[in-house]
Design an enzyme around this catalytic site. Structure first.
Site, short mmCIF file in Angstrom:
data_model
loop_
_atom_site.label_atom_id
_atom_site.label_comp_id
_atom_site.label_asym_id
_atom_site.label_seq_id
_atom_site.Cartn_x
_atom_site.Cartn_y
_atom_site.Cartn_z
CG HIS A 244 -50.74 38.80 -26.57
ND1 HIS A 244 -50.32 38.87 -27.81
CD2 HIS A 244 -49.69 38.03 -26.29
CE1 HIS A 244 -49.04 38.73 -28.05
NE2 HIS A 244 -48.79 37.83 -27.04
NE ARG A 387 -47.31 36.39 -18.12
CZ ARG A 387 -46.90 35.75 -19.31
NH1 ARG A 387 -45.69 35.38 -19.80
NH2 ARG A 387 -47.73 35.85 -20.27
P1 FAD Z 1 -51.91 25.60 -17.22
O1 FAD Z 1 -50.88 25.21 -18.13
O2 FAD Z 1 -53.13 26.16 -17.64
O3 FAD Z 1 -52.51 24.25 -16.66
C1 FAD Z 1 -53.44 24.39 -15.78
C2 FAD Z 1 -54.17 22.87 -15.58
O4 FAD Z 1 -55.10 22.87 -14.43
C3 FAD Z 1 -54.68 22.30 -16.66
O5 FAD Z 1 -54.24 20.98 -16.80
C4 FAD Z 1 -56.29 22.18 -16.47
O6 FAD Z 1 -56.78 21.27 -17.12
C5 FAD Z 1 -56.22 22.00 -15.05
N1 FAD Z 1 -57.53 22.55 -14.19
C6 FAD Z 1 -57.82 23.66 -14.14
N2 FAD Z 1 -59.05 23.54 -13.53
C7 FAD Z 1 -59.09 22.41 -12.91
C8 FAD Z 1 -59.67 21.86 -11.69
N3 FAD Z 1 -60.63 22.60 -11.30
N4 FAD Z 1 -59.48 20.40 -11.39
C9 FAD Z 1 -58.30 19.97 -11.93
N5 FAD Z 1 -57.76 20.45 -13.09
C10 FAD Z 1 -58.01 21.76 -13.32
N6 FAD Z 1 -46.08 31.98 -21.23
C11 FAD Z 1 -44.57 32.00 -21.47
O7 FAD Z 1 -44.03 32.00 -20.40
N7 FAD Z 1 -44.23 31.90 -22.71
C12 FAD Z 1 -45.10 31.73 -23.87
O8 FAD Z 1 -44.70 31.76 -24.95
C13 FAD Z 1 -46.38 31.99 -23.58
N8 FAD Z 1 -47.39 31.81 -24.54
C14 FAD Z 1 -48.69 31.53 -24.49
C15 FAD Z 1 -49.52 31.63 -25.35
C16 FAD Z 1 -50.85 31.36 -25.31
C17 FAD Z 1 -51.81 30.99 -26.38
C18 FAD Z 1 -51.42 31.45 -23.84
C19 FAD Z 1 -52.76 30.90 -23.54
C20 FAD Z 1 -50.55 31.60 -22.83
C21 FAD Z 1 -48.95 31.63 -23.07
N9 FAD Z 1 -48.33 31.91 -22.02
C22 FAD Z 1 -46.89 32.02 -22.34
C23 FAD Z 1 -48.70 31.87 -20.79
C24 FAD Z 1 -48.44 30.55 -20.22
O9 FAD Z 1 -48.66 29.41 -21.07
C25 FAD Z 1 -49.14 30.20 -18.85
O10 FAD Z 1 -49.38 31.28 -18.07
C26 FAD Z 1 -48.79 28.86 -18.28
O11 FAD Z 1 -48.66 27.66 -19.39
C27 FAD Z 1 -49.56 28.41 -16.88
O12 FAD Z 1 -48.95 26.96 -16.73
P2 FAD Z 1 -49.93 26.55 -15.41
O13 FAD Z 1 -49.29 25.31 -15.31
O14 FAD Z 1 -50.00 27.44 -14.46
O15 FAD Z 1 -51.35 26.50 -15.85
C1 SIN Z 2 -46.40 35.39 -27.14
O1 SIN Z 2 -45.67 34.20 -27.51
O2 SIN Z 2 -46.37 36.33 -27.43
C2 SIN Z 2 -46.76 34.87 -25.61
C3 SIN Z 2 -45.79 34.85 -24.82
C4 SIN Z 2 -45.92 35.23 -23.11
O3 SIN Z 2 -47.28 35.19 -22.82
O4 SIN Z 2 -45.23 34.99 -22.41
#
Ligand code: FAD
Ligand code: SIN
Length: 536
Positions: A244, A387
């Site tokens: 980022h 992405r």
């Molecule tokens: P996560 O939300 O990371 O959830 C993963 C889960 O798995 C968690 O509950 C974790 O504890 C659990 N887990 C991990 N390992 C294990 C294990 N071994 N056993 C059991 N549980 C486990 N994307 C957007 O589209 N818009 C945005 O504005 C945006 N802003 C972002 C800002 C930040 C600061 C960050 C870090 C990311 C951002 N992203 C954004 C990206 C987006 O947030 C993530 O890609 C998305 O939330 C991922 O969702 P997920 O459910 O795949 O994983």
């Molecule tokens: C951001 O708010 O800049 C993050 C958005 C994203 O990761 O999609």
């Protein structure tokens, strides 16, 4: 080769085990449950830990007047730099609006204008305003809240917190039929146990912790991707780590999660400056500061190297009511001694998102029967080499629903696991810091044959530091190690620059490289790499 762990001391059962409680896991669990199946949702820390709750900018969906899935598709394909799977993108952008409406119906509240319309903002790579947001810059927290409320209201979904999934359970044919778990619990479910299921959905999020500075929380250690690799699944596009562009630069060597300054801040008018006060993005791209993320990150890095400066600046002083529009970012700037309404914000790139992951089809299926992957852990092909902003939350919503439908329609019979006769692999958790620093140094924003080979040499050395004490930190370090290897091998294989993969020794994009690097890891710990065509 599986991880070294104690023998399971307890057993539980459900139709489907979902690993992870971010947008991907929660959406899948709710939809699987709606199809009448029993769900066990396990999560390694507390329910709301994970990247989802940190998401700032919002969710992209073609909901605004004059917008269309076609336009969203076009922006997604451009950002993905020739490597997107067209069918996956089409699904994302056409099913996206309905998935967002369903999220709203589940209780998520998005920001609205005075006239009651949903407010839409813009982020890098989008040619129009199409990002829904909540609480200003707290979109992820609202998404997480709404989905968790829905989960709590459904007593057909059993939840186990502090439950770390270690490895997949497999039958003699390799079919996945559950997982081993380590639970910090009380009573009968404590320590290592096993959860048997007809299907397992990995939704463990990203792997930002492979690097020393990241926007990702501490749980983002790529456990599910490593678990899938050990079960025999393929990973693809893992060399495309998105950095980022605007992460708050702090004058500290402190690693781990760093505060993000959302791209939406630029969407609302902020712009980048170098130390001489020059708007260096203006000449670089028609979208200037709102160019796709890889292009902005690369240019910031170039400025930092050219002028030997530790960061560039973001000027957000012209944004009216910054505190009201971006309360989270305002608070984190203030906590670091910066008033963004009056001062420039120092920013530098940091690891943010894994555009690749476990290779899945359009219904989230891996090549291993019974094993599905959703969200940031998956490689659907929707993101290609980079992405598009705010397409990740959307991917979790859209593909979580598709996976649930596929499971409901094709649920296999429960099969029984065979005991793994191998002793298991485990690394000393003390390797973690060196691994992170080495990856940032040699396999970060910029890479070359030389830097990647040096990284591999260090990884080889770290790989000899074994441990015989199974515990959370050791499992996580072993997972980080496996993924670091995959990233470096993928980055070495791709002898070109494209999207977020920037090779200084191969600075040009090579049309012959419109291919996916697909990797596999076998029971003896050997890697194999194949190239696959991108479906256009
Ligand atoms: P996560 O939300 O990371 O959830 C993963 C889960 O798995 C968690 O509950 C974790 O504890 C659990 N887990 C991990 N390992 C294990 C294990 N071994 N056993 C059991 N549980 C486990 N994307 C957007 O589209 N818009 C945005 O504005 C945006 N802003 C972002 C800002 C930040 C600061 C960050 C870090 C990311 C951002 N992203 C954004 C990206 C987006 O947030 C993530 O890609 C998305 O939330 C991922 O969702 P997920 O459910 O795949 O994983
Ligand atoms: C951001 O708010 O800049 C993050 C958005 C994203 O990761 O999609």
């Amino acid at each position: 080769m599986k991880l070294l762990a104690g023998k399971p001391g307890w057993t539980t059962k459900a139709d489907v085990v979902v690993i992870g409680s971010g947008v991907a896991g929660l959406t899948t669990a709710l939809n699987v449950r709606a199809a009448g199946l029993s769900v066990l949702l396990v999560t390694k820390a507390l329910l709301d830990e994970g990247s989802t709750k940190w998401a700032q900018g919002g969710i992209a969906a073609a909901l605004g007047p004059g917008d269309s899935p076609d336009q969203h598709e076009s922006d997604t394909l451009i950002a993905g730099a020739g490597l997107c799977d067209l069918a996956a993108v089409k699904i994302l952008v056409t099913e996206g609006p309905e998935a967002v409406r369903k999220l709203i119906a589940r209780g998520a509240v998005f920001d609205r204008s005075d006239s009651g319309e949903i407010s839409l903002t813009r982020e890098g790579g989008h040619h129009r305003n199409r990002i829904l947001h909540a609480g200003g810059d707290a979109t992820g927290a609202e998404v997480s809240r709404a989905l968790l409320e829905a989960i709590k209201g459904d007593d057909g979904i059993e939840v186990i917190e502090q439950a770390l999934a270690i490895d997949a359970l497999q039958d003699a044919n390799g079919q996945v039929c559950g997982v081993t778990l380590h639970v910090i619990g009380q009573g009968s479910r404590d320590g290592v146990g096993q959860a048997l299921a007809k299907a397992v959905v990995v939704a463990t999020g990203g792997l930002g912790q492979v690097y020393s500075q990241t926007t990702n929380p501490s749980v983002s250690t790529g456990d599910g991707v490593a678990l899938a690799l050990r079960a025999g699944a393929q990973v693809a596009d893992v060399e495309f780590i998105q950095f980022h562009p605007t992460v708050l630069w702090r004058d500290t060597a402190e690693g781990g999660q760093q505060p993000l300054i959302s791209e939406a801040v630029r969407g609302e008018g902020a712009f980048l400056l170098n130390h001489k006060g020059e708007r260096f993005m203006v000449k670089k791209h028609e979208l200037a500061d709102l160019a796709p993320r890889d292009i902005v990150a690369k240019e910031i890095f170039t400025q930092m190297r050219t002028w030997n400066i530790p960061h560039v600046w973001l000027d957000a002083t012209g944004i009216a009511d910054f505190e009201g529009r971006f309360p989270t970012i305002y608070a984190s700037c203030k906590a670091n001694g910066i008033d963004p309404t009056k001062q420039l914000i120092p920013v530098a790139p940091a690891s943010h998102y894994a555009s690749g992951g476990v290779l899945v089809d359009l219904n989230g299926r891996t090549s291993i029967k019974g094993l599905y992957v959703c969200g940031e852990s998956a490689c659907t092909g929707a993101h290609g080499a980079n992405r598009l902003a705010s397409n990740s939350l959307l991917e979790g919503l859209v593909f979580g629903a598709r996976i649930a439908s596929d499971i409901a329609a094709n649920l296999p019979e429960q099969v029984l696991p065979v005991e793994d006769q191998n002793e298991g692999f485990l690394l000393n958790p003390a390797i973690k810091l060196t691994l992170q620093l080495t990856m940032s140094e040699g396999a970060g924003v910029m890479r070359s044959e030389e830097s990647l080979q040096a990284t591999l040499t260090t990884l080889d050395q770290l790989g000899t530091q074994l441990s015989s004490e199974p515990r959370i930190e050791a499992w996580e370090a072993s997972n980080l190690y496996l993924l670091a290897e995959a990233i470096v091998r993928g980055a070495l294989a791709r002898t070109e620059s494209r999207g977020s993969h920037w090779r200084t020794d191969f600075p040009l994009t090579d049309p012959a490289w419109e291919k996916r690097v697909v990797q596999k890891y076998d029971q003896k710990g050997r890697w194999s790499t194949t190239l696959s065509e991108v479906k256009k």
